[in-house]
Structures are given as structure tokens and as C-alpha cells.
Design an enzyme around this catalytic site. Structure first.
Site, PDB file in Angstrom:
ATOM      1  N   TYR A 219      -0.266   5.131  13.031  1.00  0.00           N
ATOM      2  CA  TYR A 219      -1.559   5.500  12.915  1.00  0.00           C
ATOM      3  C   TYR A 219      -2.199   5.016  14.117  1.00  0.00           C
ATOM      4  O   TYR A 219      -1.786   4.391  15.180  1.00  0.00           O
ATOM      5  CB  TYR A 219      -1.900   5.175  11.649  1.00  0.00           C
ATOM      6  CG  TYR A 219      -1.101   5.746  10.566  1.00  0.00           C
ATOM      7  CD1 TYR A 219      -1.006   7.174  10.413  1.00  0.00           C
ATOM      8  CD2 TYR A 219      -0.098   5.045   9.839  1.00  0.00           C
ATOM      9  CE1 TYR A 219      -0.243   7.887   9.347  1.00  0.00           C
ATOM     10  CE2 TYR A 219       0.327   5.572   8.707  1.00  0.00           C
ATOM     11  CZ  TYR A 219       0.605   6.962   8.803  1.00  0.00           C
ATOM     12  OH  TYR A 219       1.353   7.710   7.744  1.00  0.00           O
TER      13      TYR A 219
ATOM     14  N   ALA B 251      -3.404   3.460   1.845  1.00  0.00           N
ATOM     15  CA  ALA B 251      -4.104   3.645   3.031  1.00  0.00           C
ATOM     16  C   ALA B 251      -5.429   4.408   2.759  1.00  0.00           C
ATOM     17  O   ALA B 251      -5.569   5.602   2.456  1.00  0.00           O
ATOM     18  CB  ALA B 251      -3.383   4.481   4.278  1.00  0.00           C
TER      19      ALA B 251
ATOM     20  N   GLY C  29       7.300  -2.028  -2.478  1.00  0.00           N
ATOM     21  CA  GLY C  29       6.697  -0.789  -2.698  1.00  0.00           C
ATOM     22  C   GLY C  29       7.431   0.140  -3.396  1.00  0.00           C
ATOM     23  O   GLY C  29       7.131   0.019  -4.656  1.00  0.00           O
TER      24      GLY C  29
ATOM     25  N   ARG D 236      -1.754  -5.345   8.726  1.00  0.00           N
ATOM     26  CA  ARG D 236      -0.280  -4.794   8.824  1.00  0.00           C
ATOM     27  C   ARG D 236      -0.290  -4.322  10.038  1.00  0.00           C
ATOM     28  O   ARG D 236      -0.809  -3.536  10.770  1.00  0.00           O
ATOM     29  CB  ARG D 236      -0.167  -3.757   7.705  1.00  0.00           C
ATOM     30  CG  ARG D 236       1.086  -3.286   7.856  1.00  0.00           C
ATOM     31  CD  ARG D 236       1.502  -2.310   6.523  1.00  0.00           C
ATOM     32  NE  ARG D 236       2.098  -3.006   5.482  1.00  0.00           N
ATOM     33  CZ  ARG D 236       2.763  -2.568   4.629  1.00  0.00           C
ATOM     34  NH1 ARG D 236       3.183  -1.389   4.532  1.00  0.00           N
ATOM     35  NH2 ARG D 236       3.338  -3.392   3.510  1.00  0.00           N
TER      36      ARG D 236
ATOM     37  N   CYS E 285       0.233   5.509  -0.381  1.00  0.00           N
ATOM     38  CA  CYS E 285      -0.285   6.688  -0.484  1.00  0.00           C
ATOM     39  C   CYS E 285      -0.012   7.402  -1.554  1.00  0.00           C
ATOM     40  O   CYS E 285       1.275   7.620  -2.003  1.00  0.00           O
ATOM     41  CB  CYS E 285      -0.166   7.637   0.836  1.00  0.00           C
ATOM     42  SG  CYS E 285      -1.123   7.234   2.166  1.00  0.00           S
TER      43      CYS E 285
ATOM     44  N   PRO F  38       0.824  -1.211  -0.129  1.00  0.00           N
ATOM     45  CA  PRO F  38       0.050   0.147  -0.171  1.00  0.00           C
ATOM     46  C   PRO F  38       0.896   1.363  -0.029  1.00  0.00           C
ATOM     47  O   PRO F  38       1.817   1.274   0.948  1.00  0.00           O
ATOM     48  CB  PRO F  38      -0.921  -0.010   1.323  1.00  0.00           C
ATOM     49  CG  PRO F  38      -0.168  -1.176   2.146  1.00  0.00           C
ATOM     50  CD  PRO F  38       0.704  -2.045   1.221  1.00  0.00           C
TER      51      PRO F  38
HETATM   52  C1  FNR Z   1       4.338   3.932   1.678  1.00  0.00           C
HETATM   53  N1  FNR Z   1       3.982   3.059   2.781  1.00  0.00           N
HETATM   54  C2  FNR Z   1       2.697   2.921   3.147  1.00  0.00           C
HETATM   55  N2  FNR Z   1       2.424   1.881   4.041  1.00  0.00           N
HETATM   56  C3  FNR Z   1       1.201   1.542   4.329  1.00  0.00           C
HETATM   57  O1  FNR Z   1       0.810   0.661   5.097  1.00  0.00           O
HETATM   58  N3  FNR Z   1       0.262   2.449   3.957  1.00  0.00           N
HETATM   59  C4  FNR Z   1       0.392   3.424   2.932  1.00  0.00           C
HETATM   60  O2  FNR Z   1      -0.489   4.074   2.608  1.00  0.00           O
HETATM   61  C5  FNR Z   1       1.882   3.878   2.719  1.00  0.00           C
HETATM   62  N4  FNR Z   1       2.045   4.797   1.930  1.00  0.00           N
HETATM   63  C6  FNR Z   1       3.346   4.797   1.410  1.00  0.00           C
HETATM   64  C7  FNR Z   1       3.721   5.827   0.418  1.00  0.00           C
HETATM   65  C8  FNR Z   1       4.757   5.901  -0.137  1.00  0.00           C
HETATM   66  C9  FNR Z   1       5.174   6.888  -1.368  1.00  0.00           C
HETATM   67  C10 FNR Z   1       5.688   4.988   0.103  1.00  0.00           C
HETATM   68  C11 FNR Z   1       7.145   5.126  -0.472  1.00  0.00           C
HETATM   69  C12 FNR Z   1       5.627   3.933   1.400  1.00  0.00           C
HETATM   70  C13 FNR Z   1       4.988   2.168   3.200  1.00  0.00           C
HETATM   71  C14 FNR Z   1       5.229   0.793   1.986  1.00  0.00           C
HETATM   72  O3  FNR Z   1       3.810   0.209   1.844  1.00  0.00           O
HETATM   73  C15 FNR Z   1       6.284  -0.049   2.357  1.00  0.00           C
HETATM   74  O4  FNR Z   1       5.917  -0.728   3.564  1.00  0.00           O
HETATM   75  C16 FNR Z   1       7.648   0.690   2.468  1.00  0.00           C
HETATM   76  O5  FNR Z   1       7.890   1.537   1.337  1.00  0.00           O
HETATM   77  C17 FNR Z   1       8.870  -0.403   2.392  1.00  0.00           C
HETATM   78  O6  FNR Z   1       8.590  -1.057   1.392  1.00  0.00           O
HETATM   79  P1  FNR Z   1       9.919  -0.914   0.013  1.00  0.00           P
HETATM   80  O7  FNR Z   1       9.273   0.476  -0.502  1.00  0.00           O
HETATM   81  O8  FNR Z   1      11.317  -0.848   0.503  1.00  0.00           O
HETATM   82  O9  FNR Z   1       9.568  -2.209  -0.852  1.00  0.00           O
END
Ligand code: FNR
Length: 362
Positions: free
Chosen positions: A185, A58, A328, A233, A25, A23
């Protein structure tokens, strides 16, 4: 077939491979949490790109649960209707549409990251944010926003909002509901003794701090069909030393309780709660937390964080460290990560590309 491309059966659902879009944002709503073309194209591209699961960002269960005024929401039937074309498209591409149901708690009412991530005052287009215990909050970034300490009616309201959001998600065509209880959160704020200083039945003991999460999950599971999975999560640890905090032992215990409530997979992330956190991020940095949950319970786990290479992702599943790999930022860099992984790892990979793109297959 590699383990990464072996299907994952959960309840009545078959997930075609072990790759999920984590996920993320997009802060791209223009009005009231409704999706825009950006969401449709963004999520749709990752489905074309071979992800087994495409999860939304999210998605707020009530307006004050948004991090920014530009977050996605699912607090009305209009939201569900507007999301339906996206879930249809993901399914047409062979992917499984999933939604992350969220409430930002005290980290709500902020500007977008590219506008500084600063609190927006209630009289300036923001709102009063909800928290378990305002006096206990160290601001994660910027100034402290205006807060309301959640009373019992607020808590009941949040649980009801999650239940209604899950019902609408189902109507919108999602196959998996993920409850967001990580990253500082609202639900994580209740879990961690670093932020929960309540002395009622929602604070204090492990049993009390985890109560709201169990009640939310119970409400979601209640309306989510038996043949469809529910994920949660969590932050496996707060990464805090020398003070009362949330840690991996509590995470394993919570995961076991959630499995008893019908949760099918724990998506194990970490941190995001406290400015003093000490995180050494890098490749696979959260995988040991997922492994600990997997070893300590009978529940499936998702690994996330610093996973960028197809072989790395396959090894996590092959070596029994995780059941699902959430990717991500690599999916932001390359929407076709799933297809690329198939090309690298699978001998019969041509089918991974959509038919429209086959002339590009080497
Ligand atoms: C996120 N992450 C995130 N996690 C989550 O639980 N809900 C969300 O809405 C978001 N939003 C979000 C936006 C952006 C632009 C980023 C880069 C990250 C965290 C994401 O899901 C993930 O857990 C982390 O980025 C680590 O994984 P990667 O990027 O190393 O593969």
C-alpha cells in the site's frame, strides 16, 4: 502465569495479554467508510473472546486511500463518533482498542475480494489512485487502475490526513494507533525501490524513500498522547530476488529510525508489493523477520502469520522471539481464540470467560 498471558506495559498502557487481533478488512461498510453493525459485532466478539488488543481493519485516512468502496474510514468526525461504541465495548471487555491507519495507494479503487478484486474505473464508482511513480508499477492483480503520481502537495495532504485521522482516532477512544506501512500500500510503495522510481527528495536513497513514513509517523506521534503507544506495520521483505527491492536489512534500519521517533512496536509482516514475490508461507513464516528487527534494534516487535495454536503463540513470547503475537485467520475461525488459549495454557482460566458465559466453563 504463561508468558502469553503476562501483561505488556507500554508507556501508560497495560495490555492484559500478548494476543492481538491482526487487522483484517471486512469490506462491510455500506456508506462512505462508516462502520456498520457488522464491525461492532465482529470486533466486539473478539474482545469477548479474550484478545488483549482488538485492532480494526485498515482504516482509510482519506477516501481515495480505501482499497474498495466498502472499506472503513476515519476522515470525518462522523466516523470517529460512529466508532466510539465499539471502542467502549472492547474496553468494557478488558481489551485494548487499536486502529490501523491506512492509505491503499495504487492498490485502491478495487472491487471486494468476493467480487473479483478488479479495478473500478473513476467513471464507474471508483477513483484515481495515488502512487509514487505510476510508470514503475507492475499490477499486483488485474488491470492497472487510473493513477496519479503523488506531487509534493499530495504528499503533504497524506501526512495531514494521517495526523487528522490520529486525532479522530483518539476522540473515538482508541488506545493504540498503528500506521500501515506494509503489503504494497501507499507507504510501502514509497519504501521499496521496486515501486518507487522518484528522483526527488521522496525517492532514490534509503533516506529519501523512507522520508514519507518518517513524516507520517512524526505527525501521528505529534498528536498521539505520550502515554499511549504507536505501532507501525511493515513488510519485513518484498520477497523479491534479482532486482532492487525492500529487504530485512532496510527494515531493521527503518525500525531503528522509527523507534527514535517514538514508535513503540514494529508489527512485522511481509510481501504484498509485487506479483513476482516468492513467499513460502507456513507456520511462523514471518517470525524470523520479527526476530531480526528485535535483535537489531531496541524496539518491541509483533509477530504475525501462520500462528494458530496457543502453545505456538506462547513459545514465541517465552523464547524472546516477539513481544506481541498477532493472530489473523485463526481469529476468523474462532472468535474465542484468546479464551481458548487461556483454557489450554493457564491453570486459573475460568476468569478468562465473560461472566455471562461461565456456565459453559468446564
Ligand atoms: C488481512 N490482512 C490485513 N493486514 C493488514 O495489515 N491490514 C488489513 O486490513 C488486512 N486485511 C486482511 C483481511 C483478511 C480477511 C485477511 C485474512 C488478512 C493480513 C492479516 O492481518 C495477517 O497479517 C495475515 O492474515 C497473516 O496472519 P494469519 O492470518 O496467518 O494469522
Amino acid at each position: 502465569m504463561t508468558e502469553l498471558f503476562s501483561p505488556l506495559s507500554m508507556r501508560g498502557l497495560e495490555i492484559p495479554n500478548r494476543i492481538a487481533v491482526s487487522p483484517m478488512c471486512q469490506y462491510s461498510c455500506e456508506t462512505d467508510g462508516l462502520p456498520t453493525e457488522w464491525h461492532r459485532v465482529h470486533l466486539g466478539s473478539r474482545a469477548v473472546g479474550g484478545a488483549g488488543i482488538v485492532m480494526t481493519e485498515a482504516t482509510a485516512v482519506e477516501p481515495r486511500g480505501r482499497i474498495t468502496p466498502h472499506d472503513l474510514g476515519i476522515w470525518s468526525d462522523d466516523h470517529a463518533e460512529a466508532l466510539e461504541p465499539t471502542t467502549d465495548f472492547i474496553r468494557e471487555q478488558g481489551g485494548v482498542p487499536a486502529i490501523q491507519l491506512a492509505h491503499a495507494g495504487h492498490k485502491a479503487s478495487k472491487t471486494r475480494p468476493w467480487d473479483g478484486n478488479v479495478p473500478i474505473a473513476p467513471d464507474d464508482g471508483g477513483w484515481e489512485v495515488l502512487s509514487p511513480s505510476p510508470e514503475a508499477y507492475p499490477p499486483f492483480d488485474g488491470e492497472r487502475p487510473a493513477m496519479t503520481k503523488a506531487d509534493t502537495d499530495d504528499i503533504v495532504g497524506v501526512i495531514d490526513a494521517y495526523r487528522a485521522a490520529a486525532e479522530r482516532s483518539l476522540a473515538a477512544g482508541f488506545e493504540i494507533a498503528e500506521v500501515h506501512a506494509a503489503h504494497g500500500y501507499l507507504l510501502h510503495e514509497f519504501l521499496s525501490p521496486a515501486t518507487n522510481r522518484r528522483d526527488d527528495e521522496y525517492g532514490g536513497s534509503f533516506e529519501n524513500r523512507t522520508r514519507i513514513v518518517r513524516e507520517v509517523v512524526d505527525a501521528v506521534r505529534d498528536v498521539w498522547p505520550d502515554d499511549k503507544p504507536v505501532f507501525v506495520r511493515i513488510s519485513g521483505t518484498d520477497w523479491l530476488e534479482g532486482q532492487a527491492a525492500w529487504d530485512i536489512d532496510q527494515s531493521v534500519r527503518l525500525a531503528s529510525d522509527l523507534a527514535d521517533l517514538g514508535v513503540d512496536l514494529i508489527d512485522v509482516s511481509s510481501g504484498g508489493l509485487h506479483p513476482d514475490q516468492q513467499v513460502a508461507a507456513g507456520p511462523n513464516f514471518q517470525v524470523p523477520l520479527a526476530e531480526a528487527v528485535r535483535e537489531g534494534t531496541n524496539v518491541a516487535v509483533g509477530a504475525v502469520g501462520g500462528i494458530t495454536e496457543p502453545e505456538q503463540a506462547d513459545a514465541l513470547v517465552r523464547n524472546g522471539r516477539a513481544d506481541l503475537v498477532l493472530v489473523g485467520r485463526e481469529f476468523l475461525r474462532d472468535p474465542y481464540f484468546g479464551v481458548r488459549a487461556a483454557e489450554e495454557l493457564e491453570s486459573e482460566s475460568a476468569d478468562a470467560w465473560p461472566i455471562q458465559y461461565r456456565r459453559a466453563v468446564r
